[in-house]
Design an enzyme around this catalytic site. Structure first.
Site, PDB file in Angstrom:
ATOM      1  N   ALA A 193      44.410  38.298  31.379  1.00 35.04           N
ATOM      2  CA  ALA A 193      43.502  39.453  31.177  1.00 35.04           C
ATOM      3  C   ALA A 193      42.657  39.791  32.409  1.00 35.04           C
ATOM      4  CB  ALA A 193      42.598  39.261  29.958  1.00 35.04           C
ATOM      5  N   ALA A 194      42.940  39.160  33.549  1.00 37.51           N
ATOM      6  CA  ALA A 194      42.199  39.541  34.763  1.00 37.51           C
ATOM      7  C   ALA A 194      42.487  41.010  35.098  1.00 37.51           C
ATOM      8  CB  ALA A 194      42.593  38.642  35.930  1.00 37.51           C
TER       9      ALA A 194
ATOM     10  N   ALA B 161      36.883  37.289  35.035  1.00 42.31           N
ATOM     11  CA  ALA B 161      37.724  37.034  33.849  1.00 42.31           C
ATOM     12  C   ALA B 161      38.653  35.839  34.051  1.00 42.31           C
ATOM     13  CB  ALA B 161      38.533  38.281  33.518  1.00 42.31           C
TER      14      ALA B 161
ATOM     15  N   GLY C 261      43.186  39.880  46.513  1.00 43.16           N
ATOM     16  CA  GLY C 261      42.323  41.060  46.401  1.00 43.16           C
ATOM     17  C   GLY C 261      43.066  42.307  45.980  1.00 43.16           C
TER      18      GLY C 261
ATOM     19  N   LYS D 220      46.799  44.169  25.850  1.00 44.66           N
ATOM     20  CA  LYS D 220      46.245  44.853  27.024  1.00 44.66           C
ATOM     21  C   LYS D 220      45.296  46.001  26.655  1.00 44.66           C
ATOM     22  CE  LYS D 220      50.244  43.535  29.708  1.00 44.66           C
ATOM     23  NZ  LYS D 220      49.618  42.344  30.298  1.00 44.66           N
TER      24      LYS D 220
ATOM     25  N   GLY E 298      41.325  32.282  27.980  1.00 41.92           N
ATOM     26  CA  GLY E 298      41.590  33.310  26.977  1.00 41.92           C
ATOM     27  C   GLY E 298      41.378  34.719  27.489  1.00 41.92           C
TER      28      GLY E 298
ATOM     29  N   ASN F  39      47.017  42.470  20.466  1.00 42.31           N
ATOM     30  CA  ASN F  39      47.799  41.293  20.064  1.00 42.31           C
ATOM     31  C   ASN F  39      46.869  40.165  19.687  1.00 42.31           C
ATOM     32  OD1 ASN F  39      50.340  42.391  20.844  1.00 42.31           O
ATOM     33  ND2 ASN F  39      49.964  41.786  22.967  1.00 42.31           N
TER      34      ASN F  39
ATOM     35  N   ASP G 298      43.327  43.298  32.990  1.00 42.08           N
ATOM     36  CA  ASP G 298      42.688  44.139  31.960  1.00 42.08           C
ATOM     37  C   ASP G 298      41.201  44.299  32.256  1.00 42.08           C
ATOM     38  OD1 ASP G 298      45.146  44.202  30.693  1.00 42.08           O
ATOM     39  OD2 ASP G 298      44.683  42.455  29.461  1.00 42.08           O
TER      40      ASP G 298
ATOM     41  N   GLU H 141      52.389  48.705  26.722  1.00 48.46           N
ATOM     42  CA  GLU H 141      52.811  47.833  25.607  1.00 48.46           C
ATOM     43  C   GLU H 141      53.015  48.634  24.319  1.00 48.46           C
ATOM     44  OE1 GLU H 141      51.450  43.225  26.210  1.00 48.46           O
ATOM     45  OE2 GLU H 141      49.895  44.579  25.498  1.00 48.46           O
TER      46      GLU H 141
HETATM   47  O1  RIB Z   1      47.102  41.179  29.847  1.00 50.60           O
HETATM   48  C1  RIB Z   1      46.938  40.070  29.019  1.00 50.60           C
HETATM   49  C2  RIB Z   1      47.492  40.342  27.665  1.00 50.60           C
HETATM   50  O2  RIB Z   1      48.879  40.506  27.770  1.00 50.60           O
HETATM   51  C3  RIB Z   1      47.279  39.220  26.671  1.00 50.60           C
HETATM   52  O3  RIB Z   1      46.062  39.313  25.971  1.00 50.60           O
HETATM   53  C4  RIB Z   1      48.512  39.317  25.796  1.00 50.60           C
HETATM   54  O4  RIB Z   1      48.241  39.746  24.500  1.00 50.60           O
HETATM   55  C5  RIB Z   1      49.465  40.280  26.515  1.00 50.60           C
HETATM   56  O5  RIB Z   1      49.524  41.497  25.913  1.00 50.60           O
END
Ligand code: RIB
Length: 309
Positions: A250-251, A283, A226, A41, A288, A12, A253, A141
């Site tokens: 994005a933590a 992260a 945690g 993701k 961002g 995305n 991810d 997703e």
């Molecule tokens: O996990 C974070 C992501 O979730 C973002 O980058 C956004 O695009 C959504 O998909």
């Protein structure tokens, strides 16, 4: 040489608004800051693993528009093979609208666009990328039939499979039984099992139920608290690293990228979890999705300098 980690998932473009507070329905407020970054993701998890030094390929679908073309160029410059980064003529690139408040909390609305057309045919076109992989990662997703086939092809290749059930949707026995590691957060773990988590001590019961559904290992991520890990032989509680939180996007991810790298490096489970925990924690210290993903050196330094357990 075969890619060691294969990621199947979304990409995305994230439109981020830093807001003084979340607004009410019907209310207009001013944002303090606006920025556009690459996210999604699947791509976040691929870039997280790549920045940690792994060999990575990503199967994803972007729109054949301005966002999609520049995202594809960027992913290629990052070292990902463009052969599995498909462009869609009919549907625009996926977009995520992200509001971020001063506490670092976010609210995200995703317009999936081309991600919803990441198809079985894309997977068939990418079949050679499954050869010789060590780790396979997927999230939710993209269409569920692609998730299912991806897991099946990865198991057939002898890979360890990682499923991040986010955003949550009900999962079949077939999908769960092909999953070696499932990594839900607390909310997703409760949705998956139908069990309520009232206190931390409920986690073993919730994880046990997920194991009974056919998954081999469960990692429940708990944000600032945690994580909890369980498989049939071992239970691990691990505190979060203490960091200054700016943005939690994005933590999860980053955690997935760290987990995949730890496993592909052959680290023992506790060490792998520590590595993933540090990657996820770092992260949160920058704004961002992809701009916040840490390097291996940063992760190793945090692991060395701070003890969790
Ligand atoms: O996990 C974070 C992501 O979730 C973002 O980058 C956004 O695009 C959504 O998909």
């Amino acid at each position: 040489m075969a890619n060691k980690i294969l990621v199947l998932g979304s990409s995305n473009v994230d439109l981020i608004l830093k807001v003084p507070r979340f607004n009410q329905p019907g209310e207009t407020i001013r944002a303090d800051h606006f920025t556009t970054v690459f996210g999604g993701k699947g791509a976040n998890q691929a870039i997280a693993a790549k920045q940690l030094g792994a060999e990575v390929a990503l199967i994803t679908r972007l729109g054949d528009d301005h966002y999609g073309q520049s995202y594809r160029r960027y992913l290629t410059e990052k070292g990902l093979n463009p052969k599995t980064i498909f462009l869609d003529k009919k549907v625009p690139t996926g977009i995520a609208f992200i509001e971020l408040n001063p506490k670092g909390e976010n609210r995200i609305v995703v317009a999936p666009g081309s991600n919803s057309l990441l198809s079985i045919d894309d997977l068939k076109r990418s079949s050679s990328f499954f050869n010789g992989i060590k780790i396979f990662i997927v999230q939710l997703e993209i269409p569920i039939q692609s998730v299912r086939l991806g897991l099946k092809l990865a198991k057939r290749s002898g890979a360890v499979t990682l499923l991040n059930p986010s955003p949550y949707r009900p999962l079949s026995k077939e999908i769960l039984s092909q999953t070696d590691f499932i990594v839900p957060n607390e909310i997703e773990a409760q949705a998956l099992t139908g069990l309520k988590m009232k206190k931390d001590q409920d986690l073993p019961k919730i994880a046990e139920k997920i194991l009974e559904m056919g998954v081999k290992n469960v990692v429940i991520t708990l944000g600032p608290k945690g994580l909890f890990f369980k498989n049939p032989n071992e239970e691990i509680w691990m505190k979060a690293y203490k960091v200054k939180v700016v943005d939690t996007t994005a933590a999860g991810d980053a955690f997935m990228g760290g987990l995949a790298c730890g496993l592909s490096d052959g680290k023992p489970v506790r060490e792998t979890l520590r590595f993933a925990n540090a990657t996820g924690g770092l992260a949160t210290t920058k704004l961002g999705a992809q701009p916040s993903l840490p390097s291996r050196k940063e992760v190793e330094t945090l692991v060395k300098n701070q003890s969790t357990n």
